[in-house]
Structure formats: C-alpha cells, structure tokens
Scaffold this motif. Structure first.
Motif, short mmCIF file in Angstrom:
data_model
loop_
_atom_site.label_atom_id
_atom_site.label_comp_id
_atom_site.label_asym_id
_atom_site.label_seq_id
_atom_site.Cartn_x
_atom_site.Cartn_y
_atom_site.Cartn_z
N MET A 177 0.86 4.13 -2.77
CA MET A 177 0.62 5.53 -2.43
C MET A 177 1.75 6.41 -2.95
O MET A 177 1.51 7.51 -3.44
N ALA A 178 3.00 5.91 -2.84
CA ALA A 178 4.13 6.68 -3.37
C ALA A 178 4.01 6.83 -4.88
O ALA A 178 4.25 7.91 -5.44
N SER A 179 3.63 5.74 -5.54
CA SER A 179 3.44 5.78 -6.98
C SER A 179 2.29 6.71 -7.35
O SER A 179 2.37 7.47 -8.32
N LEU A 180 1.22 6.65 -6.55
CA LEU A 180 0.07 7.51 -6.79
C LEU A 180 0.45 8.97 -6.64
O LEU A 180 0.06 9.82 -7.46
N THR A 181 1.23 9.29 -5.60
CA THR A 181 1.66 10.67 -5.38
C THR A 181 2.52 11.17 -6.53
O THR A 181 2.34 12.29 -7.04
N THR A 182 3.47 10.33 -6.97
CA THR A 182 4.33 10.70 -8.09
C THR A 182 3.51 10.93 -9.34
O THR A 182 3.72 11.90 -10.09
N THR A 183 2.57 10.03 -9.59
CA THR A 183 1.75 10.13 -10.79
C THR A 183 0.86 11.37 -10.74
O THR A 183 0.69 12.06 -11.75
N MET A 184 0.30 11.67 -9.56
CA MET A 184 -0.52 12.87 -9.43
C MET A 184 0.29 14.13 -9.69
O MET A 184 -0.17 15.05 -10.36
N ASN A 185 1.51 14.19 -9.15
CA ASN A 185 2.38 15.34 -9.39
C ASN A 185 2.70 15.46 -10.86
O ASN A 185 2.71 16.57 -11.42
N GLU A 186 2.97 14.32 -11.51
CA GLU A 186 3.27 14.33 -12.93
C GLU A 186 2.05 14.79 -13.72
O GLU A 186 2.16 15.57 -14.67
N PHE A 201 0.83 -1.20 0.00
CA PHE A 201 0.00 0.00 0.00
C PHE A 201 0.87 1.26 0.00
O PHE A 201 0.58 2.23 -0.70
N GLY A 202 1.96 1.22 0.79
CA GLY A 202 2.88 2.36 0.82
C GLY A 202 3.50 2.63 -0.54
O GLY A 202 3.61 3.78 -0.97
N LYS A 203 3.87 1.54 -1.23
CA LYS A 203 4.45 1.70 -2.57
C LYS A 203 3.41 2.26 -3.55
O LYS A 203 3.73 3.11 -4.39
#
Length: 288
Positions: free
Chosen positions: A80-89, A76-78
């Motif tokens: 969320m990190a991927s989701l955050t990166t993707t949202m920023n992108e 889940f942490g991974k």
C-alpha cells in the motif's frame, strides 16, 4: 454393617494354626474411600492432561496462523505504501505532461511532432501494483520524449519559464482572489508566494534580459525579465538584487535574494509569469 469389624482369616496350607485378624471398621472404610478418591483423582488428572495437550496444539496453531497473518499484513502495508508512492509519482508526471502540453500549444504542438500521450482515466483504480508501476514508467518515457522534443527547439525551451524560482514552500495565496491583509479589500493575487528564509537565492526561470530593477510600493525590490516569445517574469520582495537592467541572464542564474521588502508580512518571494502581457498562474510554468 459398616460399624462391624472386618475379619480376615488366614489358613496355612500345612494345617498349622489358623490366624485371624480383625480390622476396625474405621480403617477399612477409610482405605476404601482413599482408593476411590485416588481413582477419581487419577481420572481427573488424565482428563486434564489430555485437554492440555489439545489446548497446547490449538495455541501452537493459532500462534502460527497469527504469525502468518502479521506477515501478510506487513506485506500488504508495504504494498500500500508503494502503491501510494507510485500513484503520487504517476499524478505528478501526468501533471507535468499537461503543463508542458499547455506550453507547447502556444507554439503549435502539431509542428513539433510530439508523441501522443494516452493517459488512462485517473478515476479508475488499477487492480495490480505491477500494472500501475508499468503505467507510471510509460508516462516517464512519454514525458522524456516531450522534453527531448522541446530540446530540439532550444529557442523555445530555453526562453520558456519552467523551473521553481527559489527553494522553499509555496504558501497561500496562489493565483486567486484574496482579501488584502493591509487594506481589507478584495483583490486578485496575480502570482505565487514562496516562503523562504531571507537571503535564499532567487534564480531566473528561463533565459532572458533584465528589463526592470527597482522598488515598488507593494512588492518592494523587484526584478523583471523579458524571455521573448511573449514571456515575462517578475520577482518581488527581494532583499538584494544581483543583476542590472539590460543584463542577459540564463535559466538557473541567481538574480536576487529572498527578502521582506515592500508590503510583506514575512520573508518570501512573490513570483509572476506574464504571457503576451497577461498575468497567468505561475504553477503552470513550474515543471521541476
């Protein structure tokens, strides 16, 4: 009764002499108590053993469940990190599309036949990561389509400011009203300050011609460029100037070096963009 001796009589089958034994009461009482204690102890040991087996099974089950929970938490942490990166992108691409669209509006975007950009509501949370990744990829494609359309009009694209003028970090103030650190009075800060070490290269943000090289009281050594189509840029607080008035320059060409000349409290570049003589927010013209 307990104080009497315990008598044991043995009568042999061959009718020989009868044997009698007298056991003192202390001995046979002690023996009985010992046997009783042994039975109780054995029962207690059996009870403990059974409970330990149950406890061991429970511990093994909890350990397994905890390992599964830790694995899920890590996954889940991974995500969320991927989701955050993707949202920023995703936000970065939508911002870049918006800025390019603003530039195109000055030339009539309809005549350029730019593909429509259908942006979703950014306030909606996308439930699935796969959907978000797919949405971001679509925005990348649409951004590239816009850039490709611009590249079909090099006269516009090459002469439109669109890149960062130097490396470093943007520091306050931006394009906003500020209190002058030297006079204490309010004034409009009509550009973007980018902090960088002295000697960092400053590049032209679009093709153009050098219209001014000189010193100004506030901005020290300044280079000004005319990019045609109403676009002009200015680069202040330079330490070294690498071009001269009347010289033609290309986007990305080094024109000066960052410095601390003029009224400055540290080495940085003061960057301005003007459209038809009016100073505008330079951030709208930084697409990289």
């Amino acid at each position: 009764m307990l104080l009497q001796k315990l008598k044991i009589v043995l009568i042999p089958s061959n009718a020989s002499e009868v044997k009698r034994y007298a056991i003192p009461h202390i001995i046979w009482v002690t023996t009985v108590l010992f046997l009783l204690a042994s039975v109780v102890l054995l029962g207690w040991l059996i009870w403990q053993f059974k409970h330990k087996i149950v406890d061991s099974q429970q511990i093994a089950t909890l350990t397994k469940e905890n390992a599964i929970l830790e694995q899920k938490t890590d996954e889940f942490g991974k995500q969320m990190a991927s989701l955050t990166t993707t949202m920023n992108e995703y936000q970065n691409y939508t911002e870049r599309i918006r800025r390019i669209s603003d530039i195109l509006s000055a030339y009539g975007a309809d005549s350029l036949r730019i593909p429509p950009v259908d942006l979703p509501d950014e306030n909606l949370l996308i439930d699935r990561l796969d959907d978000l990744l797919a949405t971001t990829q679509q925005q990348k494609i649409r951004l590239q389509e816009i850039i490709n359309s611009l590249e079909n009009y090099p006269e516009i694209w090459d002469h439109t400011p669109s890149i960062r003028p130097t490396t470093g970090i943007s520091v306050g103030p931006g394009f906003e009203e500020i209190r002058d650190p030297f006079t204490g009075k309010l004034r409009m800060h009509e550009g973007l300050d980018i902090s960088a070490p002295t000697g960092t290269p400053i590049v032209a943000t679009a093709d153009g011609e050098v219209t001014f090289v000189g010193q100004l009281e506030r901005y020290g050594w300044v280079v000004e460029l005319d990019h045609r189509h109403g676009y002009e840029t200015a680069y202040g607080h330079c330490s070294v100037v690498r071009v001269k008035e009347g010289e033609k320059v290309k986007r990305g060409q080094v024109i000066a070096l960052v410095g601390n000349s003029g009224r400055s409290i540290g080495p940085h570049l003061h960057y301005e963009v003007r459209v038809n003589g009016e100073k505008v927010d330079p951030m709208k013209y930084i697409l990289d």
